[in-house]
Design an enzyme around this catalytic site. Structure first.
Site, PDB file in Angstrom:
ATOM      1  N   HIS A 361       5.465   1.847   3.422  1.00  0.00           N
ATOM      2  CA  HIS A 361       4.776   1.716   2.234  1.00  0.00           C
ATOM      3  C   HIS A 361       5.011   3.721   2.076  1.00  0.00           C
ATOM      4  CE1 HIS A 361       2.448  -1.786   2.883  1.00  0.00           C
ATOM      5  NE2 HIS A 361       2.819  -2.181   3.594  1.00  0.00           N
ATOM      6  N   LYS A 549      -9.649   8.414  -4.013  1.00  0.00           N
ATOM      7  CA  LYS A 549      -8.497   7.522  -3.303  1.00  0.00           C
ATOM      8  C   LYS A 549      -8.832   8.620  -2.096  1.00  0.00           C
ATOM      9  CE  LYS A 549      -6.234   8.675  -6.786  1.00  0.00           C
ATOM     10  NZ  LYS A 549      -4.720   7.470  -6.685  1.00  0.00           N
ATOM     11  N   ARG A 550      -7.664   7.928  -1.178  1.00  0.00           N
ATOM     12  CA  ARG A 550      -7.963   9.542  -0.010  1.00  0.00           C
ATOM     13  C   ARG A 550      -7.837  10.801  -0.582  1.00  0.00           C
ATOM     14  NH1 ARG A 550      -8.495   7.310   5.098  1.00  0.00           N
ATOM     15  NH2 ARG A 550      -8.197   9.786   6.520  1.00  0.00           N
ATOM     16  N   LYS A 555      -1.819  14.023  -3.618  1.00  0.00           N
ATOM     17  CA  LYS A 555      -2.407  13.304  -4.832  1.00  0.00           C
ATOM     18  C   LYS A 555      -2.574  13.986  -5.346  1.00  0.00           C
ATOM     19  CE  LYS A 555      -3.438   9.251  -1.745  1.00  0.00           C
ATOM     20  NZ  LYS A 555      -3.044   8.363  -2.040  1.00  0.00           N
ATOM     21  N   THR A 657      -3.085   2.056  -5.979  1.00  0.00           N
ATOM     22  CA  THR A 657      -3.456   0.395  -6.107  1.00  0.00           C
ATOM     23  C   THR A 657      -4.866   1.122  -7.013  1.00  0.00           C
ATOM     24  OG1 THR A 657      -3.750   0.342  -3.981  1.00  0.00           O
ATOM     25  CG2 THR A 657      -2.450  -1.067  -4.327  1.00  0.00           C
ATOM     26  N   LYS A 661      -6.795  -1.169 -10.138  1.00  0.00           N
ATOM     27  CA  LYS A 661      -8.189  -1.756 -10.604  1.00  0.00           C
ATOM     28  C   LYS A 661      -8.247  -1.366 -11.148  1.00  0.00           C
ATOM     29  CE  LYS A 661      -7.513  -1.866  -5.252  1.00  0.00           C
ATOM     30  NZ  LYS A 661      -7.408  -1.461  -3.821  1.00  0.00           N
TER      31      LYS A 661
HETATM   32  O1  H53 Z   1      -0.127   2.330   0.646  1.00  0.00           O
HETATM   33  C1  H53 Z   1      -0.517   1.638  -0.279  1.00  0.00           C
HETATM   34  C2  H53 Z   1       0.113   2.355  -1.672  1.00  0.00           C
HETATM   35  C3  H53 Z   1       0.463   3.893  -1.382  1.00  0.00           C
HETATM   36  C4  H53 Z   1       0.487   4.259   0.293  1.00  0.00           C
HETATM   37  C5  H53 Z   1      -0.465   2.992   1.376  1.00  0.00           C
HETATM   38  C6  H53 Z   1      -0.656   3.697   2.415  1.00  0.00           C
HETATM   39  C7  H53 Z   1      -1.510   3.708   3.828  1.00  0.00           C
HETATM   40  O2  H53 Z   1      -2.709   3.935   3.191  1.00  0.00           O
HETATM   41  C8  H53 Z   1      -1.727   4.149   4.629  1.00  0.00           C
HETATM   42  C9  H53 Z   1       0.134   4.054   5.306  1.00  0.00           C
HETATM   43  C10 H53 Z   1       0.990   4.461   4.472  1.00  0.00           C
HETATM   44  O3  H53 Z   1       2.214   4.374   4.762  1.00  0.00           O
HETATM   45  C11 H53 Z   1       0.861   3.885   3.507  1.00  0.00           C
HETATM   46  O4  H53 Z   1      -0.002   5.482   0.104  1.00  0.00           O
HETATM   47  O5  H53 Z   1       1.201   4.663  -2.410  1.00  0.00           O
HETATM   48  O6  H53 Z   1       0.055   2.000  -2.730  1.00  0.00           O
HETATM   49  C12 H53 Z   1      -0.074   0.579  -0.452  1.00  0.00           C
HETATM   50  O7  H53 Z   1       1.559  -0.069  -0.289  1.00  0.00           O
END
Ligand code: H53
Length: 809
Positions: A361, A549-550, A555, A657, A661
């Site tokens: 991810h 978002k975080r 970001k 994501t 949404k």
């Molecule tokens: O995963 C999302 C992605 C996003 C990515 C996130 C993510 C985490 O929330 C935590 C750990 C990690 O390695 C990745 O930052 O871009 O959409 C789902 O795939």
């Protein structure tokens, strides 16, 4: 709204009321009339959970293949309204509750929003559970039941303050504790070699700390109510009452209870880093606990059904690993097969690899976990032997195949530089490795994992993420959902591709005006929530421009703030400059230890303090930070938004994501060519999205060339230099001081996320996009086009792709 077999659950509202009233006596020993709203909610949830379990007991028992989704995070969100929708009983329950003098809304408001995840990864796992159940497959979640969820975020003087999230305070009515399914997990101790009479030998791990892993099961109800699966969450408890009575009698209660508290610590907290570093030993314990416990319970169930026929294990069981957190699945499955079921070493490796698949991810190096070998071996001595041996054989084979070339070893071996590399471990044990958007998968193949791709290209594939459109559109945006259903019927709930039928309304002025009214209704709802929780007023006549978002440097919430400061400065300089009236909405958490991200949150509050209180701008710009971002308030925010800010530095966001949404909720994307923004732009078409800034390859060129100097750029761009100066010249200091560290990040660290490079293009893109808002019909037509083409982003589609290409169900 739903059409399905809900009528089997309650024949009518009277039947519901009867069954519901009965439950109060059974569960609480008192009558409905004597209970608080919290108790009424609890009993209602217990009743619905029970109904779900009745379906569950018949729905997957005959499945030939079962998928287990291993994830350290499942961000479920509130379940009540979602399950009523999925069971098709919203109307009958709502009517019954009205009859009883209360309302569904009132009781649903009592539900907790369990924070068992950080962000995108955890929410994706929850959306996947929903879609697996909807697709009718036997797909189960395996995770951790953290005693405390991710912290609750409060804001004091513009700063984030982290408070304990005691989500279990009122109990969790959806779960059941399954004591009889508990298993033991051992940490530390030593490995003992045993020899048999005829020269055979085996190993066991002895001593150390033994933990009882107790599962709590939550039913997962699929839309249409044909399938109910379950999510199994593990809690750590002392295995035997090793209570130190002597210490207790001597009055040393802390020592007496130490054994218990050491064990319980394992499932106490969720680590608050989203795609960031996790170096703590407790984290490694969590990872092993849920891996080992999950696999033991899978093997138990398999053995009950198929006996000791381990050769066919992978024909019936898929183990999917969400990121590197469950990376120990491979060696642990081998250990269990070899040590406890007598399977041969090589065979066990093949079984594991055929059963296991892995999703990456992130490309952030700090999120690819590594553990020092010494720590690892001490904590998991027997498991380590399997890793060591598999890695040794791997290295030997690779050297033989490549004529002694060690380049590929350095990048692909598991044990290297005294560390255990978890991504390498995940890949070595998987028959499939996927990324989460087209761009991300290409970056994996071409750079981050390129050597693995060279060696086993056939295992790499892309699965673009998806979202639960029933929760995030049907349930979150009731005004718009109603309009959609009136136009195209209810089929889209089952099959999101039917949203395509909305294209026929893109020139229908009546529909477009109704869309406007629906958006306003959702804005009012959000405004009421914000007023209630923060006291801030939101003008629903303005554009709602959203970045939720975080908080993470890549970001680039900072870029968004700089844009706001640009608009503000320009309005003060030039009275004829009138940007489109806009409310800038921010929400999200920063990890406790992530100082930069927390400073950005503080900056937003300082900018809000200055801009919102300056009468000269006549309320044209307003900055709103919504505290404690969670699934529940996210639903309100998405529904109310007009603009979706997706402005990460290109190549950094694996997928994203919230972009999906927001697109589905008819917001227009303002974004970079990053993650799944690219797929959004292809589906929406260039007219209906605003893309700006450097592309991923250009970003790489900037880094590689070494010719970018932030200071030089500022020397040539006085407008931007003025904004950067505001960080330290006192202009924003009234609330809580200046922002030296952000200034340093830009000038001393040389702007690592290229905020300054993309600034001009970003401001221009924002101005062009917002100017087009005035012609509301044409805006709504473009917004509708986004919804109509968003069906691809339903997680139902994503899960079907996993089923076909990876799990072969
Ligand atoms: O995963 C999302 C992605 C996003 C990515 C996130 C993510 C985490 O929330 C935590 C750990 C990690 O390695 C990745 O930052 O871009 O959409 C789902 O795939």
């Amino acid at each position: 709204m739903a059409v399905n077999n809900g009528q089997n659950i309650f024949t009518d509202k009277q039947d519901f009321e009867d069954q519901y009233r009965d439950k109060f006596i059974q569960i609480l020993g008192k009558y409905y009339g004597e209970c608080t709203d919290q108790e009424r909610y609890n009993v209602l949830a217990r009743l619905i959970a029970e109904k779900a379990r009745e379906i569950q007991s018949t729905s997957y028992i005959h499945a030939n293949k079962q998928v287990y989704y291993f994830s350290l995070e499942f961000l479920l969100g509130p379940l009540l309204e979602n399950y009523l929708l999925n069971l098709g009983i919203t109307d009958v329950v709502a009517a019954g509750l009205e009859e009883m003098g209360t309302s569904l809304q009132k009781l649903a408001a009592q539900e907790v929003d369990p924070g068992l995840g950080n962000g995108g990864l955890g929410r994706l796992a929850a959306c996947f559970l929903d879609s697996m159940a909807h697709e009718g497959m036997a797909g189960f979640g395996n995770g951790m039941r953290y005693r405390y969820g991710l912290f609750r975020q409060e804001i004091k003087d513009g700063r984030q303050v982290e408070c304990t999230d005691n989500w279990l305070a009122n109990g969790y009515p959806w779960e059941v504790r399954k004591d009889d399914s508990s298993v033991l997990v051992r940490f530390g101790g030593t490995v003992v070699r045993h020899e048999g009479e005829n020269g055979d030998f085996w190993f066991s791990q002895e001593g150390g700390q033994v933990v009882k892993a107790v599962p709590y099961d939550v039913p997962i109800v699929g839309y249409g109510a044909k399938t109910v699966n379950k999510l199994r969450l593990w809690s750590a408890e002392p295995a035997e009452e090793d209570f130190d009575l002597d210490a207790f009698n001597a009055g040393d209660y802390a020592r007496a209870n130490k054994f218990r508290s050491d064990v319980e610590a394992i499932s106490t907290i969720l680590y608050p880093n989203d795609s960031g570093e996790h170096g703590r030993i407790l984290r490694l314990k969590q990872e092993y606990l849920f891996v080992s416990a999950g696999l033991q319970s899978i093997l138990r169930a398999y053995k009950d059904k198929y006996g000791e026929d381990w050769d066919h294990f992978a024909d019936h069981v898929c183990i999917h690993t969400n990121d590197t957190h469950p990376a120990m699945c491979g060696p642990e499955l081998m250990r269990l097969l070899v040590d406890e079921h007598g399977v041969d070493f090589n065979e066990a490796f093949d079984i594991a690899r055929n059963a296991i698949s892995y999703t990456n991810h992130t490309v952030m190096p700090e999120a690819l976990e590594k553990w020092p070998i010494n720590t690892f071996r001490e904590l998991l001595p027997r498991l380590y032997m399997f890793i060591d041996e598999v890695d040794r054989r791997y290295k030997e084979q690779l050297l033989a195949d490549s004529n002694g070339n060690t380049d590929l070893l350095a990048s692909t071996a598991v044990l290297w530089d005294n560390t255990v590399r978890m991504a390498n471990l995940s890949i070595l044990f998987s028959h499939s490795v996927n990324g989460v958007s087209d761009l991300h998968t290409n970056i994996l193949k071409q750079s981050v994992l390129k050597d693995f791709y060279k060696l086993r290209p056939e295992i790499f594939n892309n699965k673009t993420n998806g979202i639960c459109h029933r929760r995030f559109l049907a349930q979150a945006n009731t005004a718009y959902a109603k309009l959609i259903t009136e136009a195209i019927g209810t089929g889209w709930l089952d099959d999101a591709n039917e949203l395509n039928k909305l294209s026929a309304f893109e020139n229908d002025v009546e529909f477009l005006d109704e869309m406007d009214a629906a958006k306003r209704e959702e804005k009012e709802r959000l405004a009421a929530y914000v007023k209630k929780t923060t006291g801030i007023e939101m003008d629903t006549n303005t554009i709602f421009d959203t970045q939720v978002k975080r908080f993470h440097a890549y970001k680039r919430q900072l870029l968004n703030i700089f844009k706001i400061l640009y608009l503000y400065n320009r309005m003060l300089d030039d009275q004829s400059y009138k940007p489109a009236p806009t409310t800038f909405i921010f929400s999200g958490k920063a990890a406790q230890s992530y100082t930069f991200a927390k400073e950005v949150i503080r900056l937003i509050h300082s900018v809000a303090d200055v801009v919102n209180n300056d009468e000269r701008i006549e309320g044209r710009l307003k900055v709103v930070f919504i505290p404690n971002f969670a699934v529940s308030n996210a639903q309100l925010i998405y529904a109310a938004s007009d603009i979706s800010e997706q402005i990460s530095v290109a190549g950094a966001e694996a997928s994203g994501t919230s972009n999906m949404k927001l697109m589905m909720n008819a917001a227009l994307t303002l974004g970079t060519y990053d993650g799944s923004n690219i797929e959004i732009s292809e589906l929406a078409g260039p007219e209906n999205i605003k893309i700006f800034g450097l592309r991923a390859d250009e970003v790489q060129q900037v880094y590689a060339s070494g010719t970018y100097f932030a200071q030089n750029l500022l020397n040539q761009n006085p407008t931007l230099a003025r904004i950067v100066n505001m960080l330290t010249d006192g202009s924003l200091a009234r609330l809580s001081g200046n922002f030296e560290s952000i200034h340093d990040y830009l000038l001393i660290n040389n702007d690592p996320d290229l905020v300054l490079i993309d600034f001009d293009a970003y401001v221009k893109a924002w101005e062009e996009l917002t100017q087009s808002y005035a012609d509301r019909r044409s805006w709504n037509a473009r917004a509708l086009h986004n919804t109509a083409n968003s069906g691809f982003f339903s997680a139902d589609r994503t899960i079907r792709e996993y089923m076909e290409d990876i799990w072969h169900v």
